[in-house]
Design a protein around this motif. Structure first.
Motif, PDB file in Angstrom:
ATOM      1  N   ALA A  98      11.804  14.233  -7.833  1.00  0.00           N
ATOM      2  CA  ALA A  98      12.128  13.143  -8.763  1.00  0.00           C
ATOM      3  C   ALA A  98      13.452  13.406  -9.470  1.00  0.00           C
ATOM      4  O   ALA A  98      14.233  12.475  -9.714  1.00  0.00           O
ATOM      5  CB  ALA A  98      10.993  12.972  -9.770  1.00  0.00           C
ATOM      6  N   ILE A  99      13.704  14.678  -9.812  1.00  0.00           N
ATOM      7  CA  ILE A  99      14.976  15.028 -10.447  1.00  0.00           C
ATOM      8  C   ILE A  99      16.097  15.067  -9.411  1.00  0.00           C
ATOM      9  O   ILE A  99      17.165  14.474  -9.603  1.00  0.00           O
ATOM     10  CB  ILE A  99      14.867  16.398 -11.157  1.00  0.00           C
ATOM     11  N   LYS A 100      15.850  15.760  -8.309  1.00  0.00           N
ATOM     12  CA  LYS A 100      16.870  15.970  -7.273  1.00  0.00           C
ATOM     13  C   LYS A 100      17.428  14.652  -6.757  1.00  0.00           C
ATOM     14  O   LYS A 100      18.641  14.527  -6.512  1.00  0.00           O
ATOM     15  CB  LYS A 100      16.251  16.770  -6.119  1.00  0.00           C
ATOM     16  N   PHE A 117      13.380  24.194  -9.491  1.00  0.00           N
ATOM     17  CA  PHE A 117      14.819  24.022  -9.365  1.00  0.00           C
ATOM     18  C   PHE A 117      15.234  24.166  -7.906  1.00  0.00           C
ATOM     19  O   PHE A 117      16.100  23.452  -7.405  1.00  0.00           O
ATOM     20  CB  PHE A 117      15.536  25.065 -10.223  1.00  0.00           C
ATOM     21  N   SER A 118      14.555  25.077  -7.215  1.00  0.00           N
ATOM     22  CA  SER A 118      14.791  25.339  -5.797  1.00  0.00           C
ATOM     23  C   SER A 118      13.723  26.323  -5.349  1.00  0.00           C
ATOM     24  O   SER A 118      13.156  27.053  -6.163  1.00  0.00           O
ATOM     25  CB  SER A 118      16.181  25.938  -5.584  1.00  0.00           C
ATOM     26  N   ILE A 119      13.437  26.321  -4.036  1.00  0.00           N
ATOM     27  CA  ILE A 119      12.532  27.363  -3.504  1.00  0.00           C
ATOM     28  C   ILE A 119      13.304  28.391  -2.693  1.00  0.00           C
ATOM     29  O   ILE A 119      12.704  29.291  -2.102  1.00  0.00           O
ATOM     30  CB  ILE A 119      11.397  26.750  -2.656  1.00  0.00           C
ATOM     31  N   ASP A 136      17.225  25.824   7.765  1.00  0.00           N
ATOM     32  CA  ASP A 136      17.629  24.662   8.564  1.00  0.00           C
ATOM     33  C   ASP A 136      17.153  23.350   7.953  1.00  0.00           C
ATOM     34  O   ASP A 136      17.769  22.295   8.146  1.00  0.00           O
ATOM     35  CB  ASP A 136      17.102  24.797   9.999  1.00  0.00           C
ATOM     36  N   VAL A 137      16.056  23.399   7.199  1.00  0.00           N
ATOM     37  CA  VAL A 137      15.493  22.184   6.578  1.00  0.00           C
ATOM     38  C   VAL A 137      15.945  22.039   5.127  1.00  0.00           C
ATOM     39  O   VAL A 137      16.251  20.927   4.664  1.00  0.00           O
ATOM     40  CB  VAL A 137      13.948  22.210   6.643  1.00  0.00           C
ATOM     41  N   ASN A 138      15.998  23.166   4.402  1.00  0.00           N
ATOM     42  CA  ASN A 138      16.234  23.135   2.954  1.00  0.00           C
ATOM     43  C   ASN A 138      17.616  23.647   2.555  1.00  0.00           C
ATOM     44  O   ASN A 138      17.805  24.104   1.431  1.00  0.00           O
ATOM     45  CB  ASN A 138      15.165  23.970   2.233  1.00  0.00           C
ATOM     46  N   HIS A 139      18.561  23.592   3.433  1.00  0.00           N
ATOM     47  CA  HIS A 139      19.897  24.110   3.129  1.00  0.00           C
ATOM     48  C   HIS A 139      20.473  23.462   1.872  1.00  0.00           C
ATOM     49  O   HIS A 139      20.446  22.241   1.714  1.00  0.00           O
ATOM     50  CB  HIS A 139      20.843  23.859   4.314  1.00  0.00           C
ATOM     51  N   ASP A 140      20.981  24.302   0.954  1.00  0.00           N
ATOM     52  CA  ASP A 140      21.629  23.824  -0.270  1.00  0.00           C
ATOM     53  C   ASP A 140      20.735  22.841  -1.027  1.00  0.00           C
ATOM     54  O   ASP A 140      21.171  21.769  -1.463  1.00  0.00           O
ATOM     55  CB  ASP A 140      22.970  23.161   0.086  1.00  0.00           C
ATOM     56  N   MET A 141      19.476  23.224  -1.209  1.00  0.00           N
ATOM     57  CA  MET A 141      18.480  22.308  -1.774  1.00  0.00           C
ATOM     58  C   MET A 141      18.422  22.300  -3.290  1.00  0.00           C
ATOM     59  O   MET A 141      17.780  21.445  -3.892  1.00  0.00           O
ATOM     60  CB  MET A 141      17.093  22.664  -1.247  1.00  0.00           C
ATOM     61  N   LYS A 142      19.055  23.242  -3.958  1.00  0.00           N
ATOM     62  CA  LYS A 142      18.925  23.315  -5.410  1.00  0.00           C
ATOM     63  C   LYS A 142      19.413  22.030  -6.076  1.00  0.00           C
ATOM     64  O   LYS A 142      20.223  21.277  -5.520  1.00  0.00           O
ATOM     65  CB  LYS A 142      19.702  24.513  -5.942  1.00  0.00           C
ATOM     66  N   ILE A 143      18.903  21.791  -7.270  1.00  0.00           N
ATOM     67  CA  ILE A 143      19.342  20.637  -8.046  1.00  0.00           C
ATOM     68  C   ILE A 143      20.764  20.900  -8.534  1.00  0.00           C
ATOM     69  O   ILE A 143      21.044  21.923  -9.173  1.00  0.00           O
ATOM     70  CB  ILE A 143      18.392  20.379  -9.225  1.00  0.00           C
TER      71      ILE A 143
END
Length: 422
Positions: A98-100, A117-119, A136-143
């Motif tokens: 919701a935030i991201k 914030f990220s995993i 490969d799925v969550n690259h650079d996923m942080k908010i």
């Protein structure tokens, strides 16, 4: 009910629920409420208030990959376009999303319960969720700063005493300085379950933010939440055991017998017996139902001066201080001995033999009753200046905290004496 899938790929399923509201609610699922048919996170509460809803439900534990969300956006523009007011809601993984994706979805308000914030372990070390990170799925996923806006309202609910969630909150706060925060003390990561209330959710979504108002609403919900009492008891018990009696006395709730796991249940019982007089109502609130035994008169003392008893709730031999036994004599049945023989107690005017199996599971058997398969009576052995309680070649040994274990040796802690005559 008008509800249908409007987008789907390997990671997410997006569902539109038609209502009558001028607002559009974007509700994100979490690890527990993953995609299942046409189910939407918090659907019953949202439907009650006739909200138009887009439910984005995760099919995998993949934290709403950016590629999936962008593909979804291209497919659902016709459903988004009619709504100028869009509000995001989610907990944990859903709170993160919701935030991201608040800028991507043009959300005016975001309600995130205990969000991440990220995993990515390089962003936040969190053993609960780092295992689900895949580059490969969550690259650079942080908010990031470009995901959020000063023009949007962000409300986060979390427990400031729960270190794992605090680590995420601090990093989110750094990105969103204008973040609005509501604390849910001593509840760990269970905010979603504790705050499950259609009325509270409705307030979160549309009521103007006011701390006094929201804390009043939260207190009302907590008062009726068995999940809240479980988390508070679980978190306070190790360091504030005296608080348990106050919680039981001052609050009206009741849980079933399977609500607490066996380890926590034993800790609860020990805390109650050590700190307050227990009554039937206390045990009923905690989901503990027993037959009240008859009172007994004698004590067999361990090496620390504690009385040896059979706890009819935990179904184990334990040791307690004499004042705790006196206060809770209906539940802690003293074990006494005069000569060598079987360990016995009196319960409801009947004599019971205490038996145990090789897995150290204890059980009571009436004198006339056949023993269960694998069960063997515990034996009291009388020596010149002490008694011992044995199971096969093992001897019962007490520790200073009232616990008892069967050992092969005969240490001083395995020697019991009769209570001195007063």
């Amino acid at each position: 009910m008008d509800k249908h899938i409007i987008f789907e790929d390997e990671h997410i399923r997006t569902i539109f629920l038609k209502g009558s509201s001028k607002e559009l609610i974007v509700s994100f699922g979490d690890l527990i409420t993953r995609a299942k048919g046409l189910t939407i996170n918090a659907e019953k509460s949202l439907e009650k208030f006739q909200y138009n809803v887009i439910g984005i439900m995760p099919k995998e534990k993949s934290w709403f990959p950016e590629s999936s969300m962008k593909n979804m956006m291209a497919a659902i523009q016709d459903y988004l376009a009619p709504f100028k007011t869009r509000i995001g809601y989610g907990g944990s993984m859903g709170g993160y999303a919701a935030i991201k994706y608040s800028n991507l979805l043009d959300l005016q308000r975001v309600i995130a319960l205990v969000p991440q914030f990220s995993i990515n372990p390089q962003d936040v070390e969190d053993l609960r969720y780092n295992m689900f990170y895949h580059a490969d799925v969550n690259h650079d996923m942080k908010i990031k700063l470009e995901d959020v806006s000063k023009q949007r309202e962000y409300i986060v609910v979390y427990d400031p005493y729960y270190d794992e969630d605090v680590a995420h909150y601090i990093k989110i706060k750094d990105i969103i300085p204008h973040l609005r925060t509501l604390h849910l003390h001593h509840t760990g990561h269970d905010a979603v379950a504790i705050l499950a209330s259609s009325d509270l959710l409705n307030s979160f979504l549309t009521h103007e933010f006011n701390e006094t108002y929201f804390y009043k609403k939260i207190r009302q919900v907590k008062k009726n939440s068995k999940f809240y009492y479980r988390k508070v008891i679980e978190n306070l018990l190790p360091t504030h055991s005296h608080s348990l009696g106050k919680i039981l006395k001052n609050n009206d709730f009741q849980v079933d017998g399977n609500f607490f796991d066996s380890k926590l249940k034993q800790s609860l019982i020990r805390s109650l017996f050590s700190n307050k007089q227990v009554d039937q109502n206390d045990l009923k609130k905690l989901g503990l139902q027993i037959n009240v035994p008859q009172e007994i008169r004698n004590l067999l003392l361990d090496d620390f001066g504690h009385g040896l008893v059979f706890n009819v709730i935990s179904q184990k031999i334990e040791s307690y201080a004499s004042n705790a036994i006196a206060l809770n004599h209906k539940f802690l049945i003293p074990i006494y001995a005069k000569n060598t023989g079987l360990v016995q107690i009196y319960l409801n005017d009947e004599r019971y033999i205490v038996a145990m199996n090789d897995r150290h599971v204890m059980k009571l058997f009436k004198e006339s009753e056949d023993l269960g398969l694998g069960m063997h009576p515990l034996v009291i052995k009388k020596y010149s200046d002490y008694f011992a309680i044995s199971y096969k070649n093992l001897n019962l040994s007490s520790d200073e905290f009232g616990g008892n274990a069967f050992v092969e040796e005969m240490p001083e802690t395995a020697k019991f004496i009769n209570e001195p005559e007063s």
